[in-house]
Design a protein around this motif. Sequence first.
Motif, PDB file in Angstrom:
ATOM      1  N   THR A  30      43.121  35.880  11.592  1.00 56.64           N
ATOM      2  CA  THR A  30      44.765  35.263  12.935  1.00 56.64           C
ATOM      3  C   THR A  30      45.412  36.393  11.625  1.00 56.64           C
ATOM      4  O   THR A  30      45.725  35.995  10.493  1.00 56.64           O
ATOM      5  CB  THR A  30      44.409  34.305  12.872  1.00 56.64           C
ATOM      6  N   THR A  31      46.118  37.572  12.358  1.00 55.65           N
ATOM      7  CA  THR A  31      46.913  38.642  11.022  1.00 55.65           C
ATOM      8  C   THR A  31      48.192  37.950  11.991  1.00 55.65           C
ATOM      9  O   THR A  31      47.741  38.932  12.715  1.00 55.65           O
ATOM     10  CB  THR A  31      45.840  39.768  10.571  1.00 55.65           C
ATOM     11  N   ARG A  32      49.128  37.931  11.131  1.00 53.72           N
ATOM     12  CA  ARG A  32      50.166  38.239  11.744  1.00 53.72           C
ATOM     13  C   ARG A  32      51.111  38.850  11.499  1.00 53.72           C
ATOM     14  O   ARG A  32      50.205  39.362  10.002  1.00 53.72           O
ATOM     15  CB  ARG A  32      51.016  36.705  11.518  1.00 53.72           C
ATOM     16  N   LEU A  91      43.771  41.734  20.862  1.00 52.77           N
ATOM     17  CA  LEU A  91      46.142  40.972  20.056  1.00 52.77           C
ATOM     18  C   LEU A  91      46.486  40.225  20.766  1.00 52.77           C
ATOM     19  O   LEU A  91      45.912  39.921  22.249  1.00 52.77           O
ATOM     20  CB  LEU A  91      46.207  42.803  21.275  1.00 52.77           C
ATOM     21  N   LEU A  92      47.285  39.085  20.658  1.00 53.97           N
ATOM     22  CA  LEU A  92      47.806  37.946  20.425  1.00 53.97           C
ATOM     23  C   LEU A  92      49.323  38.495  21.482  1.00 53.97           C
ATOM     24  O   LEU A  92      49.524  37.678  21.783  1.00 53.97           O
ATOM     25  CB  LEU A  92      47.086  37.012  19.181  1.00 53.97           C
ATOM     26  N   SER A  93      49.376  38.523  20.417  1.00 49.42           N
ATOM     27  CA  SER A  93      51.393  38.958  20.792  1.00 49.42           C
ATOM     28  C   SER A  93      52.139  40.259  20.032  1.00 49.42           C
ATOM     29  O   SER A  93      51.321  41.084  19.063  1.00 49.42           O
ATOM     30  CB  SER A  93      52.028  38.049  20.245  1.00 49.42           C
ATOM     31  N   LEU A  94      52.696  41.016  21.047  1.00 50.60           N
ATOM     32  CA  LEU A  94      53.351  42.167  20.315  1.00 50.60           C
ATOM     33  C   LEU A  94      55.503  41.853  20.148  1.00 50.60           C
ATOM     34  O   LEU A  94      55.479  42.148  19.630  1.00 50.60           O
ATOM     35  CB  LEU A  94      53.489  42.961  21.530  1.00 50.60           C
ATOM     36  N   SER A  95      55.584  40.380  19.725  1.00 50.81           N
ATOM     37  CA  SER A  95      57.158  39.950  19.713  1.00 50.81           C
ATOM     38  C   SER A  95      56.867  38.643  18.990  1.00 50.81           C
ATOM     39  O   SER A  95      55.898  37.859  18.659  1.00 50.81           O
ATOM     40  CB  SER A  95      57.483  39.753  20.568  1.00 50.81           C
ATOM     41  N   ASP A  96      57.886  38.277  18.188  1.00 58.79           N
ATOM     42  CA  ASP A  96      58.555  37.402  17.793  1.00 58.79           C
ATOM     43  C   ASP A  96      59.536  36.929  18.241  1.00 58.79           C
ATOM     44  O   ASP A  96      60.810  37.515  19.444  1.00 58.79           O
ATOM     45  CB  ASP A  96      58.667  37.682  16.186  1.00 58.79           C
ATOM     46  N   LYS A  97      60.587  35.867  17.766  1.00 62.41           N
ATOM     47  CA  LYS A  97      62.058  35.462  17.678  1.00 62.41           C
ATOM     48  C   LYS A  97      62.918  36.610  17.589  1.00 62.41           C
ATOM     49  O   LYS A  97      63.883  36.489  18.107  1.00 62.41           O
ATOM     50  CB  LYS A  97      62.102  33.871  17.169  1.00 62.41           C
ATOM     51  N   ILE A 122      47.762  49.624  24.099  1.00 61.67           N
ATOM     52  CA  ILE A 122      47.456  48.006  22.932  1.00 61.67           C
ATOM     53  C   ILE A 122      48.249  47.090  23.632  1.00 61.67           C
ATOM     54  O   ILE A 122      50.226  47.509  24.704  1.00 61.67           O
ATOM     55  CB  ILE A 122      47.943  48.754  21.989  1.00 61.67           C
ATOM     56  N   GLN A 123      47.334  46.489  24.667  1.00 57.73           N
ATOM     57  CA  GLN A 123      47.672  45.162  25.484  1.00 57.73           C
ATOM     58  C   GLN A 123      47.549  43.884  24.910  1.00 57.73           C
ATOM     59  O   GLN A 123      46.547  43.305  24.242  1.00 57.73           O
ATOM     60  CB  GLN A 123      47.764  45.719  26.815  1.00 57.73           C
ATOM     61  N   ILE A 124      48.811  42.880  25.552  1.00 60.16           N
ATOM     62  CA  ILE A 124      48.472  41.820  24.986  1.00 60.16           C
ATOM     63  C   ILE A 124      47.264  40.658  25.358  1.00 60.16           C
ATOM     64  O   ILE A 124      46.572  40.978  26.654  1.00 60.16           O
ATOM     65  CB  ILE A 124      49.307  40.498  25.165  1.00 60.16           C
ATOM     66  N   GLY A 125      46.479  40.498  24.733  1.00 59.12           N
ATOM     67  CA  GLY A 125      45.848  39.670  25.649  1.00 59.12           C
ATOM     68  C   GLY A 125      43.943  41.277  25.668  1.00 59.12           C
ATOM     69  O   GLY A 125      42.946  39.690  26.084  1.00 59.12           O
ATOM     70  N   GLN A 126      44.403  42.238  25.237  1.00 63.11           N
ATOM     71  CA  GLN A 126      42.945  42.932  25.000  1.00 63.11           C
ATOM     72  C   GLN A 126      42.690  43.412  23.861  1.00 63.11           C
ATOM     73  O   GLN A 126      43.210  43.508  22.683  1.00 63.11           O
ATOM     74  CB  GLN A 126      43.520  44.597  25.659  1.00 63.11           C
ATOM     75  N   PRO A 127      41.299  43.702  23.944  1.00 64.37           N
ATOM     76  CA  PRO A 127      41.480  44.388  22.357  1.00 64.37           C
ATOM     77  C   PRO A 127      41.800  45.434  22.070  1.00 64.37           C
ATOM     78  O   PRO A 127      42.328  46.273  22.980  1.00 64.37           O
ATOM     79  CB  PRO A 127      39.633  44.495  22.517  1.00 64.37           C
TER      80      PRO A 127
END
Length: 326
Positions: A30-32, A91-97, A122-127
Amino acid sequence: MGKKEEANIGLDYGLWNNRVTGSLDLYKRTTRDLLLDYSVPTPPYLYNTIRANAASMENKGIEFQVNVAAIDQKDFKWNTSINYSTNKNKLLSLSDKNFQLAAGYFDAGTTEEPIQQALARIQIGQPIGNFWGFKSVDIDENGYWIIEGKDGAAKPIAQQQADDKQIIGNGLPKHYLNFNNSLSYKNFDLNVTMRGAFGFQVLNSPRMFYAAPVMLTRGNLLTSAYDNIYGKRPLADDQSLNYLSYYIEDGDYWKIDNVTIGYSIPLKKVAIKGLRVYASGSNLVTFTKYTGVDPEVGVSGLTPGFDNRDRYPATTTFTLGASFTF
């Protein structure tokens, strides 16, 4: 720069007095805090966009290696090795707090002029690497494209809407395979290196541009410009260029990457103990159904699988040489 968290299970093995050796690795990474550009208000920010560490992505896969001393005799030896890997990313997320991308996606890359459309979504939940465009399904009696609309029904290309676009392929290979062999018989030696990639698509950009009759006003065309589409008829001369699934092709390939054959000559002189002469060839043969020059295109970045229409082809090289042992 992102932060990586990885879980890995590995196994190294040796069998039959190490005639067979190798390794097996299973991983989840997991890369954050990946960098992305975000829209922000001004003020308090000086500019309306900022590059921030906020996105995250997951990769998981398998890596396998086996080395085999298949034949180990006095005059004849054969060693072979196989390397295989597979990877699945999401892709897990495109945002943070602090920074948010409300749409949950963004479009990346470009087909270049004169089409000027984004290549990938580039979409959340997609490769990563999904081609995003119109799905072509047919051609009409006048030589114009028919595409699939968002409701699944066929419609003329002239009636296209932005929400008719869909995922039409992915440019990241799912599987990689290397197969290497080293053989020797008395003073002769032979090394053969082969490799391949499978489970991905390539946008044949040269075909998309140079196989469209409308491009005749800009220069030369491919001989396929007036081939029948879907076995019916050629494209209309006045139809504008379009980014369609028709130009997305399977990119699977298998290459004979290098072959080297040599002969070692023992010498009796004190100064030179041995001489080996050899002949080598690189990038010899590519087995693929891809109709472009070479299916091995870039796989880095957000738009893998894009075959640039002005890309210089890889060359085949042959080498004759000699090496001395002192």
